[in-house]
Design an enzyme around this catalytic site. Sequence first.
Site, PDB file in Angstrom:
ATOM      1  N   LYS A  35     -27.071  94.402 -18.890  1.00  0.00           N
ATOM      2  CA  LYS A  35     -26.532  95.718 -18.550  1.00  0.00           C
ATOM      3  C   LYS A  35     -25.775  96.354 -19.711  1.00  0.00           C
ATOM      4  CE  LYS A  35     -22.095  94.301 -16.608  1.00  0.00           C
ATOM      5  NZ  LYS A  35     -21.334  94.956 -17.673  1.00  0.00           N
ATOM      6  N   THR A  36     -25.047  95.541 -20.506  1.00  0.00           N
ATOM      7  CA  THR A  36     -24.297  96.118 -21.628  1.00  0.00           C
ATOM      8  C   THR A  36     -25.249  96.713 -22.646  1.00  0.00           C
ATOM      9  OG1 THR A  36     -22.561  94.457 -21.287  1.00  0.00           O
ATOM     10  CG2 THR A  36     -22.533  95.671 -23.371  1.00  0.00           C
ATOM     11  N   ASP A 215     -19.033 101.590 -16.410  1.00  0.00           N
ATOM     12  CA  ASP A 215     -19.496 100.201 -16.414  1.00  0.00           C
ATOM     13  C   ASP A 215     -18.696  99.397 -15.392  1.00  0.00           C
ATOM     14  OD1 ASP A 215     -20.902  97.977 -17.167  1.00  0.00           O
ATOM     15  OD2 ASP A 215     -19.702  97.554 -18.947  1.00  0.00           O
ATOM     16  N   GLU A 216     -19.274  98.304 -14.887  1.00  0.00           N
ATOM     17  CA  GLU A 216     -18.617  97.425 -13.901  1.00  0.00           C
ATOM     18  C   GLU A 216     -18.108  98.234 -12.702  1.00  0.00           C
ATOM     19  OE1 GLU A 216     -18.898  94.362 -14.140  1.00  0.00           O
ATOM     20  OE2 GLU A 216     -18.856  93.703 -16.235  1.00  0.00           O
ATOM     21  N   GLN A 246     -21.514  90.992  -7.367  1.00  0.00           N
ATOM     22  CA  GLN A 246     -20.470  90.417  -8.218  1.00  0.00           C
ATOM     23  C   GLN A 246     -19.122  91.106  -8.017  1.00  0.00           C
ATOM     24  OE1 GLN A 246     -21.603  88.823 -12.232  1.00  0.00           O
ATOM     25  NE2 GLN A 246     -23.372  90.156 -11.976  1.00  0.00           N
ATOM     26  N   ARG A 626     -23.415  81.580 -13.516  1.00  0.00           N
ATOM     27  CA  ARG A 626     -22.844  81.280 -14.835  1.00  0.00           C
ATOM     28  C   ARG A 626     -23.653  80.206 -15.533  1.00  0.00           C
ATOM     29  NH1 ARG A 626     -21.326  85.626 -15.382  1.00  0.00           N
ATOM     30  NH2 ARG A 626     -22.408  85.895 -13.408  1.00  0.00           N
TER      31      ARG A 626
END
Length: 767
Positions: A35-36, A215-216, A246, A626
């Site tokens: 996504k970044t 973002d986020e 998330q 993770r």
Amino acid sequence: MNRDQYLSVLNPEQYAAVTHEGSPLLILAGAGSGKTRVITTKIAWLIAEQGVPPESILAVTFTNKAAREMAQRATRLEPRAERSVLRTFHSFGAWLLRRNASLAGLVSNFTIYDDDDAVTLLAQSYPALTRQQISFAAHKIARAKDYGYGFDSPFLAEIDPDPEFAEMYRTYERRLRGTGNLDFGDLILLPVRLLEEHPEVRSRIHSRFSVIMVDEYQDSNVAQFEFLRSITGPETYLCVVGDDDQSIYRFRGAEVRNILTFADSFSGTEIIKLERNYRSTEPILDTASRVVAYNSGRLGKTLLAERGGGKNPVLTFLPNQDDEAKFCAALIQNARDKGCPYQDWAILYRTNAQSLGFETEFLHRKIPYKVVGSLKFYEREEIKDALAFLALIANGRDEVAFRRIVNKPARGVGQVTQDRIVAEAHNPSADPETVSFDFDEKQDLFSASRAVLPSLSKKAKSGLSDFLTIIDSLSLLIRTPENDEQSGDDKQKKTARKKGAVGLAVFVEKLLERSGLLDYHAGQDEIAGTQKVANLQELMNASSLYPLSEEGLLEFLEHIELDRSMVEEENTNPDSVTLITLHNTKGLEFPRVIITGLETGVFPREDKKGDDLEEERRLMYVGCTRAMDELYFTSCAMRRLYGRAAYMEPSRFLSEIGTENIDVQGMVPRSFSSRISLSGLAHGGYNPLSGNQERSSGPGGEYGKWKTGQKLFHDDYGYGIITEVAFTDPSDPESGCVIFVDFETGGRKRFLPEFQEKDLLLIGEDD
């Protein structure tokens, strides 16, 4: 970098997201989906290919670190991106207020108060309240601002219905405005009001920023949503990136509904899902997806592993938490012996308190480790406080311990009084300024306290007297523990019976209660969402292994000091195992992950229902995703809780995962195998503790006085009936039994009569 270079590395969904135009866009970005890269590439593409002036692009996120990384990556792709506005929500709010300070009723050189500043300011208006009470009120004011509520809001009762709270909020705001400064909540709340009350400012912002990106987005709160809606004009291109699966920061005010209802709030929204995962293998992603699929509050997506297949996750059932720590250490050490570095491993747990067992085991095995996001166990404030009290009981001359806890919680025994007491202990009747530092053989700090007591002020005398009363009662308990049953109030007795603490834990439990440390740190938990009480309970659990006696206390303290000295001698080693809570793993990745404590009441917490339970599932999803190469789960049959051994139920998340694509080893609990398909169980497998284990049928329907069909009563759960009796260790008929009880309330529990018999009252036919 030219257009072809930075667009050619994108997959089709990423490319569609980068080149999307027109309507609002929600990029639903799964874990490890890049996504970044998408958001930074989109900034570069808008500037280089669409001719958007960089100054008209606003991109916001939630941490300064993330904002810096976003700016650096976008600038590497397109140098002109450095002129874009890339900030956190709060820094953008401050930027807007400083440029419109007079309209907002502020001075442009305002400073920003942190949480401690806010508490200090509020305390000036309420000197009669304790610091803890003031801190709790300040915390609720901050939470109200997260929801966009002023002191006169009709919805303020959602935070606290007491009219006194609204008045405290009003008083705080009046004093805060009087200083000319702001707190963090104001950096969102006041810009929203500014834009609502001044259409000309709102119009300028709409003209200035033609592109807004967030973002986020799943971490946004209600006030931030209102802020976003205020700065978004009719012609603004709005793009948000986030993952509803998330969203794990509800305790900080994050509202998952912001992302779930984004399309309803901004008409014409298009949703692009990034489902290709570049981090984990297929079995790991399948496991994570199985759990989160049970949530109803999600938009839905299916992660696809670009790396393909890999090793199945491994679920290991273990007898207790000590074996859990040994299992993890052995697993890591065996891998290390085969060339796998320690730094490839991360041990994840639900609460910070769970780190103690792993820290102790790793220290003894000389496995280097680091605790991420919190202090190592024995360095935590609440643990140091409790150990200081224990040390002072053991040695009444311990000046360092005495100074740490004689006035904690605050009793009015200040520094001057403490100095007088210490001087008296070192050299009775001497001048504190000239005293030598050799203790009088007959004088300890308690005797010295009594000697100076008559000469103290009323406040100091009262506080010191209370402290000495606590010391006397605890000293009596550790020397003659059987006498304590005849003392103490009914509430304390009831608590002790209910929790059933054993060994030295009985003493530690009463020390925490009578000293006020438990209530003091519980108050800190309410304010800051910390886990101080859980850490104190874990210390109590550790003490349960020692006898309730002076010798047991000294042995316990000696054991701790040896562990602490090993920590102090430890050198910083980059090749270290990571110990970390599930919340702190967000944004991180590790080749090999072990998620521990998968039992009901530990993870998920027993009190989690509805939306809270769904967030616990999202936390499990975050933990699983993770892992890059290998994923392990551990679940204990028994765990020390409240200073006693408690029989545990496997976490519901393990049943939700199922066993189709995981390997199961250890002694599989009956309650787990009855809830899932037995065909998926892979009994045995490698177990670094004791090798393969096979289950046996157990003792059937009877073990001593414990029989299937027998009725019983439990203080907490009421009336029930024994439905099954089994061996605690199927391979050892002498191991004792476990009983399964169905209660009239509908619940099913397991008990170890060896440890819990006093909690179970058998009911005869005539009862």
